[in-house]
Design a protein around this motif. Structure first.
Motif, mmCIF file in Angstrom:
data_model
loop_
_atom_site.group_PDB
_atom_site.id
_atom_site.type_symbol
_atom_site.label_atom_id
_atom_site.label_comp_id
_atom_site.label_asym_id
_atom_site.label_seq_id
_atom_site.Cartn_x
_atom_site.Cartn_y
_atom_site.Cartn_z
ATOM 1 N N ILE A 10 0.862 -1.189 0.000
ATOM 2 C CA ILE A 10 0.000 0.000 0.000
ATOM 3 C C ILE A 10 0.893 1.231 0.000
ATOM 4 C CG2 ILE A 10 -1.869 1.227 1.149
ATOM 5 C CD1 ILE A 10 -2.697 -1.361 2.489
ATOM 6 N N CYS A 11 0.600 2.148 -0.916
ATOM 7 C CA CYS A 11 1.460 3.306 -1.159
ATOM 8 C C CYS A 11 0.599 4.557 -1.293
ATOM 9 C CB CYS A 11 2.261 3.045 -2.436
ATOM 10 S SG CYS A 11 3.172 4.440 -3.098
ATOM 11 N N HIS A 12 1.122 5.720 -0.872
ATOM 12 C CA HIS A 12 0.344 6.963 -0.981
ATOM 13 C C HIS A 12 0.704 7.774 -2.225
ATOM 14 C CE1 HIS A 12 3.920 8.786 1.130
ATOM 15 N NE2 HIS A 12 3.679 9.727 0.236
ATOM 16 N N HIS A 13 1.607 7.267 -3.054
ATOM 17 C CA HIS A 13 1.987 7.997 -4.261
ATOM 18 C C HIS A 13 1.066 7.652 -5.426
ATOM 19 C CE1 HIS A 13 5.541 9.929 -2.821
ATOM 20 N NE2 HIS A 13 6.129 8.803 -2.478
ATOM 21 N N ARG A 14 1.046 8.576 -6.397
ATOM 22 C CA ARG A 14 0.362 8.281 -7.645
ATOM 23 C C ARG A 14 1.130 7.215 -8.416
ATOM 24 N NH1 ARG A 14 -0.389 14.339 -9.760
ATOM 25 N NH2 ARG A 14 1.395 14.639 -8.370
ATOM 26 N N LEU A 15 0.454 6.628 -9.379
ATOM 27 C CA LEU A 15 1.000 5.466 -10.068
ATOM 28 C C LEU A 15 2.392 5.722 -10.621
ATOM 29 C CD1 LEU A 15 0.643 2.591 -11.152
ATOM 30 C CD2 LEU A 15 -0.482 3.580 -13.164
ATOM 31 N N PHE A 16 2.592 6.847 -11.324
ATOM 32 C CA PHE A 16 3.879 7.083 -11.986
ATOM 33 C C PHE A 16 5.009 7.177 -10.969
ATOM 34 C CE2 PHE A 16 3.028 11.411 -10.748
ATOM 35 C CZ PHE A 16 4.260 12.032 -10.669
ATOM 36 N N LYS A 17 4.745 7.773 -9.810
ATOM 37 C CA LYS A 17 5.800 7.942 -8.822
ATOM 38 C C LYS A 17 6.007 6.680 -7.991
ATOM 39 C CE LYS A 17 7.698 11.673 -6.048
ATOM 40 N NZ LYS A 17 7.454 13.007 -5.442
ATOM 41 N N SER A 18 4.973 5.854 -7.886
ATOM 42 C CA SER A 18 5.114 4.618 -7.122
ATOM 43 C C SER A 18 6.125 3.680 -7.759
ATOM 44 C CB SER A 18 3.760 3.913 -6.992
ATOM 45 O OG SER A 18 3.356 3.363 -8.233
ATOM 46 N N TRP A 19 6.386 3.865 -9.053
ATOM 47 C CA TRP A 19 7.316 2.964 -9.733
ATOM 48 C C TRP A 19 8.773 3.331 -9.471
ATOM 49 C CZ3 TRP A 19 3.545 -0.174 -10.587
ATOM 50 C CH2 TRP A 19 3.810 -1.410 -11.178
ATOM 51 N N LEU A 20 9.027 4.341 -8.649
ATOM 52 C CA LEU A 20 10.400 4.657 -8.276
ATOM 53 C C LEU A 20 10.928 3.714 -7.207
ATOM 54 C CD1 LEU A 20 10.196 8.561 -8.115
ATOM 55 C CD2 LEU A 20 11.157 7.153 -9.950
ATOM 56 N N ARG A 21 10.022 3.075 -6.423
ATOM 57 C CA ARG A 21 10.473 2.140 -5.386
ATOM 58 C C ARG A 21 9.505 0.972 -5.212
ATOM 59 N NH1 ARG A 21 14.182 1.564 -1.192
ATOM 60 N NH2 ARG A 21 13.444 0.899 0.856
ATOM 61 N N PRO A 22 8.291 1.195 -4.653
ATOM 62 C CA PRO A 22 7.426 0.027 -4.446
ATOM 63 C C PRO A 22 7.099 -0.721 -5.724
ATOM 64 C CG PRO A 22 6.216 2.074 -4.052
ATOM 65 C CD PRO A 22 7.666 2.427 -4.131
ATOM 66 N N GLY A 23 6.883 -0.002 -6.813
ATOM 67 C CA GLY A 23 6.560 -0.660 -8.075
ATOM 68 C C GLY A 23 7.703 -1.523 -8.591
ATOM 69 N N ILE A 24 8.938 -1.026 -8.461
ATOM 70 C CA ILE A 24 10.090 -1.808 -8.914
ATOM 71 C C ILE A 24 10.265 -3.044 -8.045
ATOM 72 C CG2 ILE A 24 12.602 -1.801 -9.137
ATOM 73 C CD1 ILE A 24 12.456 1.086 -10.002
ATOM 74 N N LEU A 25 10.105 -2.876 -6.727
ATOM 75 C CA LEU A 25 10.197 -4.032 -5.831
ATOM 76 C C LEU A 25 9.102 -5.042 -6.158
ATOM 77 C CD1 LEU A 25 10.897 -2.184 -2.454
ATOM 78 C CD2 LEU A 25 12.543 -3.508 -3.809
ATOM 79 N N ALA A 26 7.882 -4.548 -6.385
ATOM 80 C CA ALA A 26 6.761 -5.440 -6.699
ATOM 81 C C ALA A 26 7.026 -6.211 -7.984
ATOM 82 C CB ALA A 26 5.474 -4.626 -6.812
#
Length: 409
Positions: A10-26
């Motif tokens: 669960i992340c509080h960032h918008r989609l594009f910014k979430s891929w800087l850390r949680p998205g890459i880990l996911a």
């Protein structure tokens, strides 16, 4: 590979910014055989949830009534909607990983943990509250309304986690100071994309972007904020004043305030502004430079963060002039392994380092090769994901052992 796990992030960032850390880990966890659901803030939607699959990750975009920078985890209606959403999710997740603790993250996360009865991790990537980024990167009205609340949400819930991941040493020590057991904290620095950021020929790129073909170009990049420029600008001014055929390249969307600071330093005639650059073009601008600049003075917000662009600089195979503060101290290495020049945060120090690079292309080339090697060795996303998997496995094994002991009793 660890046993396949089902993970809720669960992340509080918008989609594009979430891929800087949680998205890459996911994405990396999915590639290793796990199932990951990632909840983020929708880019624009205000009323409807959107569910999709991106790189194998099950992405839930949660609506938010706010806009702009406010669209970052504060909307109380979004919090309520997210709580309702996690209550409807399947309950067979093995882990919950929260990325920061703003309301839209921590409250749904706590509800999910209570319902699913699984371990919960909390990630920490920036020092935002008192003494941190909020004091220099937000307007006065925002600080007045949110500084106390930001600090409360940044600090209050940390001890509720079964384990904590932090992006830098400074936040690890801050977490310990708040009562988080040291042995439950994993220092998990961001990696660098070694394929996207890699050495490329300089000459062709300068022609493509209309940059001076023979000038010594020092580059500075920023996604959205240009911090700590003053000493770097003054050092560059001194280099030009001493007769060097040199230019400064500012990569990214720079506003009028940044351009005014450049003008006030007397560098307008020696500075190129890229403006906004697309993701696929950004690495090419780095490769057009002789040297890359990382001003990083000793402040709370720098001690409490990891600058992603430093890893991108290294992976690009260009030498870096930087201040060895916070996690960057780990890259202040001996001469034979140096990735650039570590200097003090002063105009004189930046000018001296720039002069050395300008006068010795051979030195710059060797340091650039070292930089690339350091990125490959120290900033490997695959290795970081493996370390995270080990932590996940440890938590799930402890949970299984506890359930077994309860059943036996």
């Amino acid at each position: 590979m660890a046993d396949s796990l089902r993970i809720l992030m669960i992340c509080h960032h918008r989609l594009f910014k979430s891929w800087l850390r949680p998205g890459i880990l996911a994405r990396g966890l999915v590639e290793n055989g796990h199932q990951v659901t990632l909840m983020v803030v929708a880019q624009n939607t205000r009323f409807r949830f959107k569910r999709s699959h991106i790189d194998g990750v099950d992405v839930i975009e949660a609506p938010d009534l706010t806009s702009g920078r406010m669209r970052s985890g504060w909307d109380p209606i979004s919090v309520w909607r997210r709580i309702r959403c996690v209550r409807r999710l399947d309950s067979d997740y093995d882990l919950i990983h929260l990325f920061e603790t703003r309301p839209a993250t921590i409250y749904p996360g706590l509800v999910a943990r209570r319902r699913m009865k699984v371990p919960m991790l909390i990630d920490w990537i920036d020092w935002w509250g008192r003494g941190g980024l909020i004091e220099i990167n937000r307007p006065a009205w925002y600080r007045f309304l949110f500084e106390r609340m930001e600090t409360y949400y940044e600090e209050h819930f940390r001890t509720l986690a079964n384990a904590t991941t932090v992006i830098c040493h400074g936040l690890k020590e801050r977490a310990v100071g708040l009562g988080v057991p040291r042995e439950t904290i994993l220092h998990l620095r961001n990696g660098a994309d070694h394929e996207r950021f890699r050495p490329r020929p300089m000459k062709e790129l300068r022609a493509r972007f209309g940059l001076a073909p023979d000038a010594f170009i020092a580059g500075f990049a920023s996604l959205d904020t240009f911090l700590d420029l003053e000493m770097m600008l003054r050092g560059m001014k001194q280099l030009v004043a001493d007769g060097a055929s040199a230019r400064l390249l500012l990569i990214g969307k720079s506003d009028a305030r940044v351009r005014a600071r450049v003008a006030a330093t007397g560098l307008s005639a020696h500075t190129d502004f890229s403006g906004f650059v697309a993701d696929d073009i950004y690495p090419l601008y780095l490769n057009a430079c002789n040297v890359l600049l990382m001003p990083f003075p000793k402040t709370n917000y720098n001690i409490g963060r990891w600058p992603n662009k430093f890893g991108e600089y290294l992976a690009s195979g260009r030498p870096v002039i930087f201040n060895a503060v916070g996690d960057l101290q780990d890259f202040d290495m001996a001469d034979e392994n140096a990735v650039g020049i570590a200097c003090e945060y002063s105009a004189e120090a930046f000018a001296s380092a720039l002069q050395r690079m300008y006068e010795s292309p051979e030195l710059a080339e060797r340091l650039g090769e070292n930089a690339r090697d350091a990125a490959l060795r120290k900033l490997d996303w695959a290795h970081q994901i493996e370390r995270l998997e080990m932590l996940y496995a440890e938590l799930t094994e402890k949970r299984s052992a506890a359930l077994g002991a309860t059943a036996a009793g």
